[in-house]
Design a protein around this motif. Structure first.
Motif, PDB file in Angstrom:
ATOM      1  N   GLY A  25       0.821  -1.211   0.000  1.00 14.75           N
ATOM      2  CA  GLY A  25       0.000   0.000   0.000  1.00 14.75           C
ATOM      3  C   GLY A  25       0.849   1.252   0.000  1.00 14.75           C
ATOM      4  N   ALA A  26       2.023   1.172  -0.652  1.00 18.61           N
ATOM      5  CA  ALA A  26       2.997   2.266  -0.591  1.00 18.61           C
ATOM      6  C   ALA A  26       2.737   3.368  -1.607  1.00 18.61           C
ATOM      7  CB  ALA A  26       4.411   1.717  -0.793  1.00 18.61           C
ATOM      8  N   GLY A  27       1.677   3.250  -2.371  1.00 13.59           N
ATOM      9  CA  GLY A  27       1.418   4.242  -3.403  1.00 13.59           C
ATOM     10  C   GLY A  27       0.812   5.535  -2.902  1.00 13.59           C
ATOM     11  N   SER A  28       0.291   5.530  -1.684  1.00 14.19           N
ATOM     12  CA  SER A  28      -0.364   6.730  -1.171  1.00 14.19           C
ATOM     13  C   SER A  28      -0.481   6.647   0.349  1.00 14.19           C
ATOM     14  CB  SER A  28      -1.768   6.888  -1.784  1.00 14.19           C
ATOM     15  OG  SER A  28      -2.589   5.790  -1.429  1.00 14.19           O
ATOM     16  N   GLY A  29      -0.886   7.749   0.948  1.00 11.62           N
ATOM     17  CA  GLY A  29      -1.239   7.753   2.349  1.00 11.62           C
ATOM     18  C   GLY A  29      -0.141   7.290   3.288  1.00 11.62           C
ATOM     19  N   ILE A  30      -0.517   6.465   4.262  1.00  7.73           N
ATOM     20  CA  ILE A  30       0.421   5.996   5.275  1.00  7.73           C
ATOM     21  C   ILE A  30       1.536   5.168   4.648  1.00  7.73           C
ATOM     22  CG2 ILE A  30       0.668   4.525   7.318  1.00  7.73           C
ATOM     23  CD1 ILE A  30      -2.210   5.356   8.093  1.00  7.73           C
ATOM     24  N   GLY A  31       1.213   4.349   3.678  1.00 10.75           N
ATOM     25  CA  GLY A  31       2.228   3.517   3.038  1.00 10.75           C
ATOM     26  C   GLY A  31       3.285   4.341   2.324  1.00 10.75           C
ATOM     27  N   THR A 211     -27.413   4.169   6.555  1.00 14.07           N
ATOM     28  CA  THR A 211     -27.724   3.831   7.945  1.00 14.07           C
ATOM     29  C   THR A 211     -26.456   3.752   8.780  1.00 14.07           C
ATOM     30  OG1 THR A 211     -29.654   2.570   7.232  1.00 14.07           O
ATOM     31  CG2 THR A 211     -28.823   2.141   9.457  1.00 14.07           C
ATOM     32  N   GLY A 212     -25.451   3.052   8.259  1.00 13.20           N
ATOM     33  CA  GLY A 212     -24.193   2.928   8.972  1.00 13.20           C
ATOM     34  C   GLY A 212     -23.481   4.264   9.097  1.00 13.20           C
ATOM     35  N   ALA A 213     -23.503   5.042   8.025  1.00 12.83           N
ATOM     36  CA  ALA A 213     -22.828   6.342   8.048  1.00 12.83           C
ATOM     37  C   ALA A 213     -23.460   7.265   9.070  1.00 12.83           C
ATOM     38  CB  ALA A 213     -22.866   6.972   6.661  1.00 12.83           C
ATOM     39  N   ALA A 214     -24.800   7.231   9.190  1.00 15.62           N
ATOM     40  CA  ALA A 214     -25.488   8.071  10.174  1.00 15.62           C
ATOM     41  C   ALA A 214     -25.121   7.639  11.589  1.00 15.62           C
ATOM     42  CB  ALA A 214     -26.990   8.001   9.963  1.00 15.62           C
ATOM     43  N   ARG A 215     -25.055   6.337  11.792  1.00 14.71           N
ATOM     44  CA  ARG A 215     -24.709   5.819  13.129  1.00 14.71           C
ATOM     45  C   ARG A 215     -23.268   6.163  13.500  1.00 14.71           C
ATOM     46  NH1 ARG A 215     -26.572   1.321  16.115  1.00 14.71           N
ATOM     47  NH2 ARG A 215     -25.697   1.516  18.217  1.00 14.71           N
ATOM     48  N   LEU A 216     -22.395   6.196  12.502  1.00 15.00           N
ATOM     49  CA  LEU A 216     -20.979   6.448  12.733  1.00 15.00           C
ATOM     50  C   LEU A 216     -20.590   7.909  12.517  1.00 15.00           C
ATOM     51  CD1 LEU A 216     -19.725   3.234  10.932  1.00 15.00           C
ATOM     52  CD2 LEU A 216     -19.396   3.726  13.360  1.00 15.00           C
ATOM     53  N   ALA A 217     -21.579   8.783  12.351  1.00 14.67           N
ATOM     54  CA  ALA A 217     -21.308  10.194  12.056  1.00 14.67           C
ATOM     55  C   ALA A 217     -20.338  10.845  13.038  1.00 14.67           C
ATOM     56  CB  ALA A 217     -22.618  10.972  12.006  1.00 14.67           C
ATOM     57  N   PRO A 218     -20.414  10.567  14.339  1.00 15.67           N
ATOM     58  CA  PRO A 218     -19.438  11.199  15.246  1.00 15.67           C
ATOM     59  C   PRO A 218     -17.996  10.873  14.894  1.00 15.67           C
ATOM     60  CG  PRO A 218     -21.261  10.294  16.502  1.00 15.67           C
ATOM     61  CD  PRO A 218     -21.419   9.792  15.086  1.00 15.67           C
ATOM     62  N   VAL A 219     -17.731   9.668  14.392  1.00 19.12           N
ATOM     63  CA  VAL A 219     -16.388   9.282  13.988  1.00 19.12           C
ATOM     64  C   VAL A 219     -15.987  10.016  12.718  1.00 19.12           C
ATOM     65  CG1 VAL A 219     -14.926   7.369  13.218  1.00 19.12           C
ATOM     66  CG2 VAL A 219     -16.610   7.008  15.036  1.00 19.12           C
ATOM     67  N   LEU A 220     -16.918  10.137  11.801  1.00 18.44           N
ATOM     68  CA  LEU A 220     -16.615  10.710  10.497  1.00 18.44           C
ATOM     69  C   LEU A 220     -16.444  12.224  10.540  1.00 18.44           C
ATOM     70  CD1 LEU A 220     -19.135   8.650   8.329  1.00 18.44           C
ATOM     71  CD2 LEU A 220     -16.747   8.145   8.863  1.00 18.44           C
ATOM     72  N   THR A 221     -16.792  12.843  11.644  1.00 20.76           N
ATOM     73  CA  THR A 221     -16.707  14.306  11.718  1.00 20.76           C
ATOM     74  C   THR A 221     -15.668  14.775  12.727  1.00 20.76           C
ATOM     75  OG1 THR A 221     -18.545  14.298  13.322  1.00 20.76           O
ATOM     76  CG2 THR A 221     -19.092  14.642  10.998  1.00 20.76           C
ATOM     77  N   LEU A 222     -14.667  13.938  12.978  1.00 21.73           N
ATOM     78  CA  LEU A 222     -13.602  14.313  13.916  1.00 21.73           C
ATOM     79  C   LEU A 222     -12.520  15.135  13.203  1.00 21.73           C
ATOM     80  CD1 LEU A 222     -13.173  10.999  15.940  1.00 21.73           C
ATOM     81  CD2 LEU A 222     -14.172  13.127  16.749  1.00 21.73           C
ATOM     82  N   GLY A 223     -12.948  16.147  12.443  1.00 22.16           N
ATOM     83  CA  GLY A 223     -12.026  16.907  11.613  1.00 22.16           C
ATOM     84  C   GLY A 223     -10.881  17.551  12.358  1.00 22.16           C
ATOM     85  N   GLU A 224     -11.140  17.952  13.602  1.00 16.82           N
ATOM     86  CA  GLU A 224     -10.085  18.636  14.349  1.00 16.82           C
ATOM     87  C   GLU A 224      -9.029  17.677  14.877  1.00 16.82           C
ATOM     88  OE1 GLU A 224     -13.081  17.374  17.406  1.00 16.82           O
ATOM     89  OE2 GLU A 224     -13.081  18.087  15.344  1.00 16.82           O
ATOM     90  N   ARG A 225      -9.251  16.376  14.724  1.00 15.29           N
ATOM     91  CA  ARG A 225      -8.318  15.393  15.251  1.00 15.29           C
ATOM     92  C   ARG A 225      -7.779  14.484  14.151  1.00 15.29           C
ATOM     93  NH1 ARG A 225      -5.864  16.737  19.246  1.00 15.29           N
ATOM     94  NH2 ARG A 225      -5.414  14.579  19.827  1.00 15.29           N
ATOM     95  N   ILE A 226      -7.629  14.996  12.954  1.00 15.80           N
ATOM     96  CA  ILE A 226      -7.120  14.193  11.848  1.00 15.80           C
ATOM     97  C   ILE A 226      -5.604  14.297  11.789  1.00 15.80           C
ATOM     98  CG2 ILE A 226      -7.089  13.895   9.351  1.00 15.80           C
ATOM     99  CD1 ILE A 226      -9.971  14.685   9.267  1.00 15.80           C
ATOM    100  N   ALA A 227      -4.945  13.146  11.765  1.00 11.20           N
ATOM    101  CA  ALA A 227      -3.483  13.098  11.731  1.00 11.20           C
ATOM    102  C   ALA A 227      -2.980  13.134  10.300  1.00 11.20           C
ATOM    103  CB  ALA A 227      -2.994  11.829  12.413  1.00 11.20           C
ATOM    104  N   GLN A 228      -1.695  13.373  10.160  1.00 13.80           N
ATOM    105  CA  GLN A 228      -1.023  13.281   8.874  1.00 13.80           C
ATOM    106  C   GLN A 228      -0.367  11.905   8.751  1.00 13.80           C
ATOM    107  OE1 GLN A 228      -1.260  15.649   6.437  1.00 13.80           O
ATOM    108  NE2 GLN A 228      -2.691  16.548   7.911  1.00 13.80           N
ATOM    109  N   PRO A 229      -0.241  11.373   7.539  1.00 17.11           N
ATOM    110  CA  PRO A 229       0.371  10.050   7.360  1.00 17.11           C
ATOM    111  C   PRO A 229       1.768   9.954   7.963  1.00 17.11           C
ATOM    112  CG  PRO A 229      -0.701  10.744   5.330  1.00 17.11           C
ATOM    113  CD  PRO A 229      -0.753  11.919   6.266  1.00 17.11           C
ATOM    114  N   GLU A 230       2.521  11.040   7.909  1.00 14.15           N
ATOM    115  CA  GLU A 230       3.888  11.021   8.439  1.00 14.15           C
ATOM    116  C   GLU A 230       3.917  10.717   9.933  1.00 14.15           C
ATOM    117  OE1 GLU A 230       3.711  13.027   4.644  1.00 14.15           O
ATOM    118  OE2 GLU A 230       2.571  13.373   6.510  1.00 14.15           O
ATOM    119  N   GLN A 231       2.857  11.092  10.647  1.00 11.25           N
ATOM    120  CA  GLN A 231       2.805  10.804  12.079  1.00 11.25           C
ATOM    121  C   GLN A 231       2.671   9.304  12.335  1.00 11.25           C
ATOM    122  OE1 GLN A 231      -0.302  13.981  12.512  1.00 11.25           O
ATOM    123  NE2 GLN A 231       0.792  14.410  14.419  1.00 11.25           N
ATOM    124  N   MET A 232       2.016   8.600  11.442  1.00 13.15           N
ATOM    125  CA  MET A 232       1.926   7.147  11.540  1.00 13.15           C
ATOM    126  C   MET A 232       3.254   6.492  11.148  1.00 13.15           C
ATOM    127  SD  MET A 232      -1.138   6.976  12.538  1.00 13.15           S
ATOM    128  CE  MET A 232      -1.911   8.555  12.862  1.00 13.15           C
TER     129      MET A 232
END
Length: 261
Positions: A25-31, A211-232
């Motif tokens: 998975g080295a083509g993007s993101g954390i990889g 349905t799943g997205a609505a239930r998981l909305a609190p997770v999907l809206t954690l914009g202020e706590r998004i890390a950068q791949p380099e931190q991983m």
């Protein structure tokens, strides 16, 4: 990004001299961040991705110290060719980062299709197993090595993703612990990082179950706590380093404190 950029890592630029890191998975993101970080620390890198263009861009950005390999980690045949290419090019693998993964549709158990379940499990869990199994004989022959798996906060929680992704990442945690236990005496260490929300693009273009997205909305809206791949990548680099020589079977949240709540 060039090797000059990669050397801006806080890690010792010679810590992995003479070592080879295979990263899926080295083509993007954390990889991609992992590939750059390991190259910056002196390793030769095998940048694997299912997208040949993405793998090539990562490798060309690093330079002569990197090899791009196109592989589908869910295919046993493709994984065998990947490891063969790595050994053929560099003669060894010292570090394996099982990072390739896909997101699910956020569907809850009653709503996910078998096709979706099978695909996510095949890439995220079976893929990590297949690459680990293919690399282990080389690590054992060399007298040791390190595996770093990219799990997820969903690997220790029930409400951080859909059913398939959650189950697959719990499986990665279990695989990590079993490999660590099974091969500790042979000098093989296996640990996992658990990224929280990270700017990776893994969900780009995804169609989420409402349905799943609505239930998981609190997770999907954690914009202020998004890390950068380099931190991983920095944590993976530490776990693969001699500084973590007695760290084995660890499941390490890299989530800004989310799991502590």
């Amino acid at each position: 990004m060039s090797t000059t950029d990669a050397s801006h890592s806080s890690s010792d630029s010679s810590a992995f001299d003479g070592k080879v890191a295979l990263i899926t998975g080295a083509g993007s993101g954390i990889g991609r961040a992992m590939a750059i970080a390991f190259a910056g620390a002196g390793a030769r890198v095998v940048a694997c991705d299912i997208d040949p263009g993405a793998a090539g861009r990562t490798a060309s950005g690093i330079g002569d110290a990197a090899l791009a390999v196109t592989a589908d980690v869910s295919s046993e045949t493709s994984v065998a060719a990947l490891v063969e290419a790595a050994i053929g090019a560099y003669g060894r693998v010292d570090v394996l980062c099982n990072n390739a993964g896909i997101m699910d549709t956020m569907a809850l158990p009653a709503d996910i299709t078998l096709e979706q379940w099978d695909r996510v499990m095949r890439v995220n869990l079976t893929g990590a197993f297949l690459v680990t199994r293919a690399v282990l004989p080389h690590l054992l022959r060399q007298g040791g090595g390190v595996i770093v798996n990219t799990a997820s906060e969903a690997g220790i929680r029930g409400g951080a993703a859909g059913a398939a992704y959650t189950a697959s990442k719990h499986g990665v945690v279990g695989l990590t612990r079993n490999v660590a236990w099974a091969y500790a005496r042979e000098g093989v260490r296996c640990n996992a990082i658990l990224p929280g929300p990270t700017m990776t693009g893994i969900a780009d273009g995804a169609s989420f179950d409402p349905t799943g997205a609505a239930r998981l909305a609190p997770v999907l809206t954690l914009g202020e706590r998004i890390a950068q791949p380099e931190q991983m990548a920095e944590v993976a680099l530490f776990l693969a380093s001699d500084a973590a020589s007695f760290v084995n079977g660890a499941i390490v949240p890299v989530d800004g404190g989310w799991s502590a709540a």
